[in-house]
Every structure is written in C-alpha cells, then in structure tokens.
Design an enzyme around this catalytic site. Sequence first.
Site, PDB file in Angstrom:
ATOM      1  N   GLY A 178       0.885  -1.049  -0.026  1.00  0.00           N
ATOM      2  CA  GLY A 178       0.030   0.046  -0.170  1.00  0.00           C
ATOM      3  C   GLY A 178       0.787   1.163   0.065  1.00  0.00           C
ATOM      4  N   ILE A 203       2.332   2.871   2.550  1.00  0.00           N
ATOM      5  CA  ILE A 203       3.714   2.622   3.170  1.00  0.00           C
ATOM      6  C   ILE A 203       4.628   1.665   2.658  1.00  0.00           C
ATOM      7  CG2 ILE A 203       5.114   2.066   5.396  1.00  0.00           C
ATOM      8  CD1 ILE A 203       2.244   3.230   6.694  1.00  0.00           C
ATOM      9  N   SER A 236       0.286  -8.559  -2.189  1.00  0.00           N
ATOM     10  CA  SER A 236      -0.674  -7.501  -1.650  1.00  0.00           C
ATOM     11  C   SER A 236      -1.929  -8.250  -2.239  1.00  0.00           C
ATOM     12  CB  SER A 236      -0.390  -6.358  -2.394  1.00  0.00           C
ATOM     13  OG  SER A 236      -0.696  -5.201  -1.384  1.00  0.00           O
ATOM     14  N   ARG A 237      -3.172  -7.500  -1.940  1.00  0.00           N
ATOM     15  CA  ARG A 237      -4.144  -8.395  -2.459  1.00  0.00           C
ATOM     16  C   ARG A 237      -4.409  -8.352  -3.925  1.00  0.00           C
ATOM     17  NH1 ARG A 237      -8.471  -5.833   2.125  1.00  0.00           N
ATOM     18  NH2 ARG A 237      -7.158  -4.059   0.816  1.00  0.00           N
ATOM     19  N   THR A 238      -3.867  -6.773  -4.472  1.00  0.00           N
ATOM     20  CA  THR A 238      -3.948  -6.669  -5.786  1.00  0.00           C
ATOM     21  C   THR A 238      -2.626  -6.505  -6.612  1.00  0.00           C
ATOM     22  OG1 THR A 238      -4.358  -4.365  -5.312  1.00  0.00           O
ATOM     23  CG2 THR A 238      -6.393  -5.576  -5.784  1.00  0.00           C
ATOM     24  N   SER A 262       3.846  -2.256  11.341  1.00  0.00           N
ATOM     25  CA  SER A 262       2.380  -2.176  10.906  1.00  0.00           C
ATOM     26  C   SER A 262       1.516  -2.310  12.203  1.00  0.00           C
ATOM     27  CB  SER A 262       1.839  -3.127   9.942  1.00  0.00           C
ATOM     28  OG  SER A 262       2.007  -4.464  10.379  1.00  0.00           O
ATOM     29  N   ARG A 263       1.287  -3.487  12.399  1.00  0.00           N
ATOM     30  CA  ARG A 263       0.584  -3.604  13.912  1.00  0.00           C
ATOM     31  C   ARG A 263       1.320  -4.890  14.538  1.00  0.00           C
ATOM     32  NH1 ARG A 263      -0.578   0.723  13.790  1.00  0.00           N
ATOM     33  NH2 ARG A 263      -2.635   1.790  13.871  1.00  0.00           N
ATOM     34  N   GLU A 265       1.041  -4.635  23.041  1.00  0.00           N
ATOM     35  CA  GLU A 265       1.323  -3.248  23.219  1.00  0.00           C
ATOM     36  C   GLU A 265       0.736  -2.586  24.403  1.00  0.00           C
ATOM     37  OE1 GLU A 265       2.486  -1.645  19.082  1.00  0.00           O
ATOM     38  OE2 GLU A 265       1.623   0.112  20.132  1.00  0.00           O
ATOM     39  N   HIS A 269       6.432   1.785  18.798  1.00  0.00           N
ATOM     40  CA  HIS A 269       5.692   2.634  18.098  1.00  0.00           C
ATOM     41  C   HIS A 269       5.893   3.927  17.750  1.00  0.00           C
ATOM     42  CE1 HIS A 269       1.282   1.486  16.807  1.00  0.00           C
ATOM     43  NE2 HIS A 269       1.564   2.371  15.909  1.00  0.00           N
ATOM     44  N   GLY A 273       6.526   4.820  14.489  1.00  0.00           N
ATOM     45  CA  GLY A 273       6.478   5.014  13.127  1.00  0.00           C
ATOM     46  C   GLY A 273       6.324   6.601  12.340  1.00  0.00           C
TER      47      GLY A 273
HETATM   48  P1  NAP Z   1      -2.698   1.080   2.952  1.00  0.00           P
HETATM   49  O1  NAP Z   1      -2.187   2.053   1.946  1.00  0.00           O
HETATM   50  O2  NAP Z   1      -4.157   0.528   2.986  1.00  0.00           O
HETATM   51  O3  NAP Z   1      -1.762  -0.377   2.559  1.00  0.00           O
HETATM   52  C1  NAP Z   1      -2.214  -1.317   3.402  1.00  0.00           C
HETATM   53  C2  NAP Z   1      -1.777  -2.676   1.956  1.00  0.00           C
HETATM   54  O4  NAP Z   1      -2.046  -3.865   2.680  1.00  0.00           O
HETATM   55  C3  NAP Z   1      -2.792  -2.565   0.900  1.00  0.00           C
HETATM   56  O5  NAP Z   1      -2.083  -2.139  -0.169  1.00  0.00           O
HETATM   57  C4  NAP Z   1      -3.619  -3.830   0.933  1.00  0.00           C
HETATM   58  O6  NAP Z   1      -3.507  -4.424  -0.313  1.00  0.00           O
HETATM   59  C5  NAP Z   1      -2.536  -4.720   1.889  1.00  0.00           C
HETATM   60  N1  NAP Z   1      -3.510  -5.850   2.672  1.00  0.00           N
HETATM   61  C6  NAP Z   1      -4.540  -5.710   3.045  1.00  0.00           C
HETATM   62  N2  NAP Z   1      -4.851  -6.871   3.530  1.00  0.00           N
HETATM   63  C7  NAP Z   1      -3.988  -7.867   3.049  1.00  0.00           C
HETATM   64  C8  NAP Z   1      -4.085  -9.189   3.170  1.00  0.00           C
HETATM   65  N3  NAP Z   1      -4.745  -9.715   3.795  1.00  0.00           N
HETATM   66  N4  NAP Z   1      -2.895  -9.774   2.347  1.00  0.00           N
HETATM   67  C9  NAP Z   1      -1.817  -8.985   1.729  1.00  0.00           C
HETATM   68  N5  NAP Z   1      -2.127  -7.597   1.562  1.00  0.00           N
HETATM   69  C10 NAP Z   1      -2.937  -6.953   2.496  1.00  0.00           C
HETATM   70  O7  NAP Z   1      -2.224   1.355   4.478  1.00  0.00           O
HETATM   71  P2  NAP Z   1      -0.939   2.254   5.009  1.00  0.00           P
HETATM   72  O8  NAP Z   1      -1.178   3.991   5.016  1.00  0.00           O
HETATM   73  O9  NAP Z   1       0.039   1.677   4.016  1.00  0.00           O
HETATM   74  O10 NAP Z   1      -0.588   1.780   6.169  1.00  0.00           O
HETATM   75  C11 NAP Z   1      -0.680   0.337   6.595  1.00  0.00           C
HETATM   76  C12 NAP Z   1      -0.594  -0.046   7.807  1.00  0.00           C
HETATM   77  O11 NAP Z   1       0.530   0.640   8.617  1.00  0.00           O
HETATM   78  C13 NAP Z   1      -1.816   0.786   8.783  1.00  0.00           C
HETATM   79  O12 NAP Z   1      -2.873   0.002   8.752  1.00  0.00           O
HETATM   80  C14 NAP Z   1      -1.019   0.691  10.224  1.00  0.00           C
HETATM   81  O13 NAP Z   1      -1.544  -0.304  10.751  1.00  0.00           O
HETATM   82  C15 NAP Z   1       0.320   0.828  10.194  1.00  0.00           C
HETATM   83  N6  NAP Z   1       0.841   1.931  10.386  1.00  0.00           N
HETATM   84  C16 NAP Z   1       1.804   1.852  11.506  1.00  0.00           C
HETATM   85  C17 NAP Z   1       2.531   2.964  11.853  1.00  0.00           C
HETATM   86  C18 NAP Z   1       3.460   2.938  13.069  1.00  0.00           C
HETATM   87  O14 NAP Z   1       3.516   3.837  13.542  1.00  0.00           O
HETATM   88  N7  NAP Z   1       4.212   1.658  13.304  1.00  0.00           N
HETATM   89  C19 NAP Z   1       2.338   4.299  11.344  1.00  0.00           C
HETATM   90  C20 NAP Z   1       1.491   4.171  10.153  1.00  0.00           C
HETATM   91  C21 NAP Z   1       0.743   3.118   9.810  1.00  0.00           C
HETATM   92  P3  NAP Z   1      -4.231  -3.770  -1.637  1.00  0.00           P
HETATM   93  O15 NAP Z   1      -3.862  -2.526  -1.972  1.00  0.00           O
HETATM   94  O16 NAP Z   1      -3.772  -4.809  -2.594  1.00  0.00           O
HETATM   95  O17 NAP Z   1      -5.607  -3.916  -1.392  1.00  0.00           O
HETATM   96  C1  GLV Z   2       0.130   4.477  13.801  1.00  0.00           C
HETATM   97  O1  GLV Z   2       0.243   3.327  14.013  1.00  0.00           O
HETATM   98  C2  GLV Z   2      -1.036   4.694  12.641  1.00  0.00           C
HETATM   99  O2  GLV Z   2      -1.657   3.604  12.381  1.00  0.00           O
HETATM  100  O3  GLV Z   2      -1.071   5.815  12.154  1.00  0.00           O
END
Ligand code: NAP
Ligand code: GLV
Length: 318
Positions: A153, A155, A175-177, A235-236, A265, A284, A286
């Site tokens: 996605g 990130i 990824s899913r797509t 991620s989580r 956590e 945490h 990020g």
């Molecule tokens: P995003 O753009 O929605 O990206 C998530 C990706 O995961 C999407 O591309 C999706 O695929 C893919 N996905 C979902 N379910 C899946 C599965 N079962 N198998 C394979 N791929 C799958 O979100 P983002 O903005 O990159 O953020 C991602 C995650 O990072 C957040 O949900 C959050 O939990 C975490 N995060 C953590 C921090 C931190 O502080 N550590 C900060 C920010 C975010 P498709 O595109 O193919 O549908």
């Molecule tokens: C942080 O972990 C977020 O999801 O923004």
Amino acid sequence: MGLIVCTADLFSEHLERLRSAGHEVRVVEQGSCASLGSMLSDADALICLLTDRIGSDTLSQARKLRIIANVAVGYENIDCAAAQEKGIVVSNTPDVLTQSTADQTFALLLAAARRIPEADSAIRGGKFPRWGLQQPLTGIDVHGKTLGIVGMGRIGAAVARRGRLGFGMSILYVSRTRKKQLEEELGAVAVSFECLLEQSDFVCIHVPSTPETKGLIDASALARMKPSAILVNASRGAVVDEAALVNALDENIIAGAGLDVFEHEPAVHPGLLTHRKHVVLAPHLGSATTDTRRAMATIAIDNVLAVLAGEPPLTPVA
Ligand code: NAP
Ligand code: GLV
C-alpha cells in the site's frame, strides 16, 4: 456550536482552530478514558488516538456523535460497523505519515542489519572494539539484497522505493491486488506469500490489522524464511505471533528483527528483550516526527470541522 471530546494531546494551534470555529473542546485527561462512554453522551465529535478502544459499548451512550476522527491511519481500534449503524463517520489520517513511517521502517531495517544499538551500547559501556577484519559487531549487507514487502500500500510502496532506488535492492511483494505501476517503476515482482518468505533477505510487514492478517507471521511463516533474514514490522503487532518470533530467534530460524509494534502493546514479550544481536525495538514511533504528528492532527481537525459544518469528511475510512 458543537462539543468536541478529545483524547489526543493536540497542539495549541489546533485547539485554537477548533475553538475559534465556535466549538467547545473537552480534553480528556490521560487515564480518564475508561469513562469515555459517558463523556460522549452529549458530544458531537470525538478526536481519539489508536490506543483508545472505541467499541459498541463506548458508542452506546453517544446520542448525537457525528464523527470519530482517529489520529492514525490504522483504525482497527474502532468498531466501524457499530459507528456506521449509528450514522457516525469514522475518519483517519492517511498519506501524511507515509514517508516518516517508511523512514522509520528503513531505520529499523538498517539498525538491525548493521547492529547499531549494540554498537552504541558497546561504546557507552567503554568497550570500543578493536578494528579487525572479523571484529565483533560485523553485520549483514543491505544494498543489493532482496526486500520482500507484505502489503504494497502507501507505506509498503514508500519502503520499496527506498530499497530499490536508494539501496539497489530487488523487490518482491505480496498484496491483494497487482501493482502494475510499481512493477514498472521499481521492477517489483508479485509473488506468492511462501515465495516472498523463502527468497527475501528482509521481510517488511505493511498490512493493516484485520481478522485475515492476525498472526500472518506465525511459526510456519518464520520457518520458511532464510536463516540470514531479518523481519521488520512497522504495521501492527497483531500481525506477528510474538511467541513464535521469539522461538525463531532462539532457534536461529531467522537472524533478527526490527520491531516498531508489539502484539500486546505496551507489553513486550520478555523473550525479545533478551535478544540483542540483530534485534532492534522501538515503542511504536513510525509516524513520530513533530512535522508528521502536526500534519496528522491537522487532518483530524479538518475532518471534524468539515463534518460539523455539514460537509463530507476529507478522509473517511473505506
Ligand atoms: P494502505 O495504503 O491501506 O496499505 C495496506 C496494504 O495492505 C494495501 O495495499 C492492501 O493491499 C494490503 N493488504 C491488506 N490486507 C491484506 C492481506 N490480507 N494480504 C495482503 N495484503 C493485504 O495502508 P498504509 O497507509 O500503507 O498503512 C498500513 C498500516 O501500517 C496501517 O494500517 C497501520 O496499521 C500501520 N501503520 C503503522 C505505523 C506505526 O507507527 N508503526 C504508522 C502508520 C501506519 P491492496 O492494496 O492490494 O488492497
Ligand atoms: C500508527 O500506527 C497509525 O496507524 O497511524
């Protein structure tokens, strides 16, 4: 005009913006979140953090709540179905934190590979190692290696760009797509989950926390990874079975881990604390740069102001 309940430690300029738009802001003191439900009874908006669990029980007392603005991109802490049932909009903070979270992911990857925390501790402990070809604290190369992205996605793609364009890495992804544009731009290759685990030198997790991704990295996934590989999770915590990870580190099934998030956590599996070689832990962080946190708060407030003015939210969750 409206009452905004806020569990987030907003910056003063954000509080000022809400108040100068005519709203009352009630800031919930740390530790009072248990009684959040009753505080929502007359609230029009809630600004909350990812550490707040907003379930159907919390929402049951909300009589006129119109928006829950989560100051995070992940929103598994909110029961979106319960919110939808009550006609409450849920918004998050995508995009603005993508680059800083990708930076943190790469920082963990590099720190784990090159053993930066161990090196720092050695110097602080008065043990500057003698320079030698086989000296202690030698690490693992990053440049030119294979980077596996689980969840391509926003990130995931930003981390892939760092790996390909900054470090000449080959990119595999799951990824899913399919991401055709990234395949062209970075030469990224869509592979099966099993293939990614088996061929990657670094496996970076960027999927959201969902029922499907819970425990995705379990004992059998770890067993497929190279013994020289490093797992990075920003991620989580729920996506990685932490007990299985500790066992994989204990048994040298994989070489190391860079972790920004944890399964329970703020608790951290004690087995992780005993591992230092190629293991780097962060609480945490990020998106934790001042600029990014300000930008996240700004989006949350933009969403609240829009909804309370009768306009659509800027970044509703899907
Ligand atoms: P995003 O753009 O929605 O990206 C998530 C990706 O995961 C999407 O591309 C999706 O695929 C893919 N996905 C979902 N379910 C899946 C599965 N079962 N198998 C394979 N791929 C799958 O979100 P983002 O903005 O990159 O953020 C991602 C995650 O990072 C957040 O949900 C959050 O939990 C975490 N995060 C953590 C921090 C931190 O502080 N550590 C900060 C920010 C975010 P498709 O595109 O193919 O549908
Ligand atoms: C942080 O972990 C977020 O999801 O923004």
